[in-house]
Each structure stands twice: as C-alpha cells, then as structure tokens.
Design an enzyme around this catalytic site. Structure first.
Site, PDB file in Angstrom:
ATOM      1  N   PRO A 128       1.902   6.620  -7.599  1.00  0.00           N
ATOM      2  CA  PRO A 128       3.222   6.695  -6.957  1.00  0.00           C
ATOM      3  C   PRO A 128       3.182   7.390  -5.596  1.00  0.00           C
ATOM      4  O   PRO A 128       3.936   7.050  -4.698  1.00  0.00           O
ATOM      5  CB  PRO A 128       4.060   7.491  -7.959  1.00  0.00           C
ATOM      6  CG  PRO A 128       3.404   7.243  -9.283  1.00  0.00           C
ATOM      7  CD  PRO A 128       1.940   7.076  -8.996  1.00  0.00           C
ATOM      8  N   GLU A 368      -3.777  -5.149  -2.128  1.00  0.00           N
ATOM      9  CA  GLU A 368      -5.223  -5.026  -1.861  1.00  0.00           C
ATOM     10  C   GLU A 368      -5.501  -4.649  -0.414  1.00  0.00           C
ATOM     11  O   GLU A 368      -6.396  -5.187   0.230  1.00  0.00           O
ATOM     12  CB  GLU A 368      -5.982  -6.290  -2.302  1.00  0.00           C
ATOM     13  CG  GLU A 368      -5.810  -6.512  -3.797  1.00  0.00           C
ATOM     14  CD  GLU A 368      -6.921  -7.254  -4.486  1.00  0.00           C
ATOM     15  OE1 GLU A 368      -8.064  -7.230  -4.008  1.00  0.00           O
ATOM     16  OE2 GLU A 368      -6.630  -7.864  -5.533  1.00  0.00           O
TER      17      GLU A 368
HETATM   18  C1  LIG Z   1       3.002  -6.828  -6.972  1.00  0.00           C
HETATM   19  C2  LIG Z   1       1.954  -5.781  -6.713  1.00  0.00           C
HETATM   20  C3  LIG Z   1       0.764  -5.785  -7.432  1.00  0.00           C
HETATM   21  C4  LIG Z   1      -0.188  -4.771  -7.249  1.00  0.00           C
HETATM   22  N1  LIG Z   1      -1.312  -4.742  -8.046  1.00  0.00           N
HETATM   23  C5  LIG Z   1      -2.124  -3.648  -8.001  1.00  0.00           C
HETATM   24  C6  LIG Z   1      -3.198  -3.483  -8.941  1.00  0.00           C
HETATM   25  O1  LIG Z   1      -3.446  -4.335  -9.799  1.00  0.00           O
HETATM   26  N2  LIG Z   1      -3.950  -2.334  -8.878  1.00  0.00           N
HETATM   27  C7  LIG Z   1      -3.704  -1.347  -7.950  1.00  0.00           C
HETATM   28  O2  LIG Z   1      -4.402  -0.331  -7.971  1.00  0.00           O
HETATM   29  N3  LIG Z   1      -2.710  -1.492  -7.027  1.00  0.00           N
HETATM   30  C8  LIG Z   1      -1.909  -2.610  -7.027  1.00  0.00           C
HETATM   31  N4  LIG Z   1      -0.875  -2.739  -6.124  1.00  0.00           N
HETATM   32  C9  LIG Z   1      -0.666  -1.686  -5.138  1.00  0.00           C
HETATM   33  C10 LIG Z   1      -0.974  -2.098  -3.685  1.00  0.00           C
HETATM   34  O3  LIG Z   1      -2.351  -2.255  -3.520  1.00  0.00           O
HETATM   35  C11 LIG Z   1      -0.363  -1.003  -2.789  1.00  0.00           C
HETATM   36  O4  LIG Z   1       1.043  -1.156  -2.838  1.00  0.00           O
HETATM   37  C12 LIG Z   1      -0.863  -1.098  -1.363  1.00  0.00           C
HETATM   38  O5  LIG Z   1      -2.216  -0.764  -1.279  1.00  0.00           O
HETATM   39  C13 LIG Z   1      -0.074  -0.165  -0.428  1.00  0.00           C
HETATM   40  O6  LIG Z   1       0.024   1.129  -0.942  1.00  0.00           O
HETATM   41  P1  LIG Z   1       1.447   1.849  -1.021  1.00  0.00           P
HETATM   42  O7  LIG Z   1       2.390   0.895  -1.654  1.00  0.00           O
HETATM   43  O8  LIG Z   1       1.259   3.169  -1.648  1.00  0.00           O
HETATM   44  O9  LIG Z   1       1.901   2.023   0.480  1.00  0.00           O
HETATM   45  P2  LIG Z   1       1.511   3.258   1.433  1.00  0.00           P
HETATM   46  O10 LIG Z   1       0.060   3.525   1.367  1.00  0.00           O
HETATM   47  O11 LIG Z   1       2.433   4.386   1.147  1.00  0.00           O
HETATM   48  O12 LIG Z   1       1.861   2.663   2.871  1.00  0.00           O
HETATM   49  C14 LIG Z   1       3.193   2.551   3.348  1.00  0.00           C
HETATM   50  C15 LIG Z   1       3.127   1.943   4.749  1.00  0.00           C
HETATM   51  O13 LIG Z   1       2.435   2.841   5.636  1.00  0.00           O
HETATM   52  C16 LIG Z   1       1.366   2.145   6.242  1.00  0.00           C
HETATM   53  N5  LIG Z   1       0.258   3.101   6.473  1.00  0.00           N
HETATM   54  C17 LIG Z   1      -0.310   3.944   5.581  1.00  0.00           C
HETATM   55  N6  LIG Z   1      -1.291   4.637   6.165  1.00  0.00           N
HETATM   56  C18 LIG Z   1      -1.364   4.231   7.440  1.00  0.00           C
HETATM   57  C19 LIG Z   1      -2.184   4.576   8.556  1.00  0.00           C
HETATM   58  N7  LIG Z   1      -3.170   5.478   8.464  1.00  0.00           N
HETATM   59  N8  LIG Z   1      -1.975   3.940   9.737  1.00  0.00           N
HETATM   60  C20 LIG Z   1      -0.993   3.006   9.853  1.00  0.00           C
HETATM   61  N9  LIG Z   1      -0.186   2.643   8.837  1.00  0.00           N
HETATM   62  C21 LIG Z   1      -0.373   3.237   7.651  1.00  0.00           C
HETATM   63  C22 LIG Z   1       0.979   1.049   5.268  1.00  0.00           C
HETATM   64  O14 LIG Z   1       0.267   0.006   5.909  1.00  0.00           O
HETATM   65  C23 LIG Z   1       2.355   0.617   4.801  1.00  0.00           C
HETATM   66  O15 LIG Z   1       2.938  -0.244   5.737  1.00  0.00           O
HETATM   67  C24 LIG Z   1       0.048  -3.775  -6.265  1.00  0.00           C
HETATM   68  C25 LIG Z   1       1.226  -3.791  -5.510  1.00  0.00           C
HETATM   69  C26 LIG Z   1       2.177  -4.755  -5.734  1.00  0.00           C
HETATM   70  C27 LIG Z   1       3.458  -4.690  -4.958  1.00  0.00           C
END
Ligand SMILES: Cc1cc2nc3c(=O)[nH]c(=O)nc-3n(C[C@H](O)[C@H](O)[C@H](O)COP(=O)(O)OP(=O)(O)OC[C@H]3O[C@@H](n4cnc5c(N)ncnc54)[C@H](O)[C@@H]3O)c2cc1C
Length: 386
Positions: A128, A368
C-alpha cells in the site's frame, strides 16, 4: 536477420488466434460485465498448454520460450486483456520465479500443476505504501529457529491471480534482515493459499481487466516452513528485478495485441458504418487514423519481439524490454482512444469490444513498472544518473 516466425511459433499463433476468436470473443463480454473470473476459459487455456509455454517438458511445460509466450499473449489480447493478463501473471509472475530460482524440490512440487493451469501462482511485491519504490518493502519475515519456520507480517496490494478458487500460492517479498550499513535485505518466500493468518480481501472494483482477479493480501503471523524460501536469502530484490524485466516483454506483447485489436475492430466498423451516404472508412480522415494505428501496432510488435529474441538468446535485454513496454503501452492507449472515436457513440457502449479495450488500456502504462519507471530505466541504461 529473419523477421519470420518459425513454423512452430506460427502454428502456435494461429492456434491461439482461433481460440481467441472462437472461444474467448463470444463469451468474455458477459464475464467482464459481471466482474467474474472466467474459469471455463482459463481451464481451456490450461488444457492447451498455454500456462506451460516457456517451461521445460520435465516439469509439465511445453518446452517453448519467451517468444512463444509473447505470441500467445498478443493473440489473446487482440480479443481480450483480462484472459491475457491472467496468463501473463500466471506464467511470468506466478511460475517463472519458481522456475528461475526454485530448488529442484520446489519445482517438482509446484510447476507441473501450474503448467497445466490446475493452479495459479501470484507474485506479491507491491504494498500500500509503494510499488515503484519496491526496495521500500515493509512486509517482514522473521525466522523462528525453534520451529524452523518463517513468520510473515505485512500487507500487499493489487496482486493479480491471488484470490481465485484455483490460486495455489503467492510468492511474497519480505525484509528478512539488514545489511551492515542498515539497508533492508529482501527475500522471496512461498506462501501456499489457505495458510493460517494469510487473508485474501474481496476483489477490487477496477476500471478495466474486469474479468481478471486482483486483491489485497494481508499476513498476520503467517508461518511457513524454512524450506519455502525461494532462491538465496537476501537476494529477493535482484530476483524481482529480473522477473520484472522479463514481465515487461510479456506486457509489451499484450499491449501490442490490444493495439492490434483496436485496428481490427476499427477496420471492420469503418467498412460497415455509413454516414452522409457512404462508409465512414471512405473518408481520408478515418483512413489516416487507422493507418497510424496500424503503424503503431506494427512498430510495437517489432519492439517486443526484439526484446524477446534477446532474452531467448541470453543477451542483455533490460533496455529493450523497457523501450518495448513504454512504447507499446503508449500506443495501446492511443489506439484504444482512436478506435473508440471511430466507433462514435457505440464506442462508449460496453457491448462493443473497443469500449473494453479503452478501459483495459490505461493500466498498461502503470502495471509492472509505470511509464515514468521505464524512462528512468532507459535513462540509466544510457548512463544518466540522478
Ligand atoms: C490491476 C493491477 C494489477 C497489478 N498486479 C500486480 C501483481 O500481480 N503483483 C504486484 O506486485 N503488483 C501488481 N500491481 C501493482 C503495480 O505494479 C503498481 O501499481 C505499479 O508498480 C505502481 O506502483 P504504485 O501504484 O505504488 O504507484 P507509485 O509508485 O506510488 O507511483 C505513483 C506515481 O508516481 C510516479 N513516480 C514514482 N516514483 C517516481 C520517480 N522517482 N520519478 C518520477 N515519477 C515517479 C509513478 O510513475 C506514478 O505515476 C498491479 C496493479 C494493478 C492496478
């Protein structure tokens, strides 16, 4: 350089194309509307051997490669992305970590049932508090020396395939210690479904991929045997970077399929739909839109196949995987938007496949590794550091 698929790959492509057209297309819309996991379709995919495509025959696989997986994903996603992501996650996030890092015993225990589609595996990395910064994992696993068990505590979110009736395990990343300079040591641990203390939440209400399974998972003093450690202790971070590099090639293939599906549907509709006394496809404005969509789908295919070929021949492929994922997800969103526009009001109706494709496209720029993360990886490969 040979741009043609081998006879085996072409045969696979045709088989999956026919399956997507004859079996998936007529049924998937109803599952999607009901937000229901399509067990009967997934079972059939298992019977076809799709979940075992890139794994050796000795573990129940088809003895194919990552190119074969990409070909199957592209053909499925041309018709529907929920079934494609179920396959993608089942193979590249569920079974691949076991294949790459598992002991002989772990492989023999899990892979045959995963390859046949009897069970699905999931990969729990995202939490989260953060997905992009996965090094910030907060889930912990402590070794209880007295019982020889890992004791896991934490929460994972957005985990694909983690709560279906056929989910057999989830591999979770957890902090198992700290380095001398106080950095977290992350390891991967296999948690079988049904382990006490392991709770799977109700499915999320999602914008798209509505016939796929995505859940939040919580771990409260979950105990699994010491032997459930996957790969070396403290090597979990390096392992999931490898898994994600490969997964990006698969997502790029899936995104290419969606982009191509938008072309397929748009060509058909542009010939059928009449306005001002002639098919809308006789207008150059519509023709140019579709020509651009075809160009993007084609280029996207070249990009993922290039990355897959490098992966298969054990060449470096990190940059090519990031390029392919970034490009293909961008064009999938572009093509879905244009295909919806070409369909006019019908494009906004869920009974038309392009409406589903529009809803399914956005996640491709997030899952991913977001598009921003892909740009970070590409810049790093070019020698640019922050
Ligand atoms: C339908 C679905 C299926 C999924 N399946 C899986 C799964 O099977 N296993 C699993 O482990 N995960 C899974 N995920 C998770 C997915 O991989 C993450 O949502 C994704 O990696 C982004 O992480 P976050 O949502 O925490 O966003 P955050 O990391 O909080 O990012 C929020 C925003 O900030 C940007 N950001 C963050 N850091 C930087 C930076 N340094 N510079 C510029 N921009 C930045 C990001 O690009 C994004 O736009 C799934 C997600 C969804 C929605």
């Amino acid at each position: 350089m040979d741009h043609h698929l081998s006879p085996e790959h072409e045969e696979l492509r045709r088989t999956v194309e026919a399956f997507a057209h004859d079996v998936v297309a007529p049924k998937i819309g109803d599952f999607y509307e009901r937000h229901e996991f399509p067990y009967e379709i997934v079972r059939e995919m298992g019977r076809m051997g799709l979940f075992g495509l890139p794994f050796p025959e000795e573990y129940g696989g088809m003895g194919g490669d990552y190119l074969a997986l990409g070909i199957a994903l592209e053909e499925l996603a041309r018709v529907d992305s929920s079934v494609a992501i179920t396959l993608e996650a089942g193979v590249s996030l569920g079974a691949m970590p076991l294949h790459l890092f598992g002991t002989e015993e772990q492989k023999r225990e899990w892979l045959p049932r995963m390859c046949s589609g009897e069970i699905l595996g999931a990969f729990g990395l995202t939490e989260p508090d953060g997905g992009s910064d996965a090094g910030g994992t907060r889930t912990t696993a402590r070794l209880d020396e007295a019982t020889d068990e890992w004791v896991i505590n934490g929460t994972k979110c957005f985990i694909t395939n983690s709560g279906t009736d056929i989910t057999g395990l989830v591999t979770v990343t957890a902090v198992t210690g700290r380095t001398a300079d106080d950095k977290p040591l992350i390891s991967s641990i296999i948690v079988p479904s049904g382990t006490p203390g392991f709770t799977v939440a109700a499915p999320y209400s999602k914008v798209g991929w509505n016939a796929s399974d995505t859940r939040e998972l919580s771990f409260a003093d979950v105990r699994v045997p010491r032997a459930n450690l996957l790969g070396e202790l403290g090597r979990g971070y390096a392992q999931f970077l490898r898994i994600l590099d490969e997964g990006r090639v698969a997502i790029a293939a899936l995104a290419t399929g969606l982009a191509q599906g938008c072309v397929d549907e748009s060509v058909k509709y542009a010939k059928e739909r009449h306005a001002f006394g002639r098919p809308i496809g006789s207008n150059q404005a519509i023709q140019f839109k579709i020509a651009d969509m075809e160009m993007k789908a084609h280029t996207s295919r070249l990009a993922w196949r290039d990355a897959a070929s490098r992966l298969v021949s054990a060449e470096p492929f990190k940059k090519q995987a990031a390029l392919a994922k970034l490009y293909s997800s961008t064009v999938a969103v572009d093509n879905a938007r244009e295909a919806t526009q070409i369909h006019g009001g019908y494009g906004f109706m869920n009974e038309y496949p392009v409406a589903r494709m529009w809803r399914d496209s956005k996640i491709l720029e997030i899952g991913e590794g977001t598009s921003e993360v892909q740009r970070m990886l590409i810049a790093r490969e070019l020698g640019l550091t922050s």
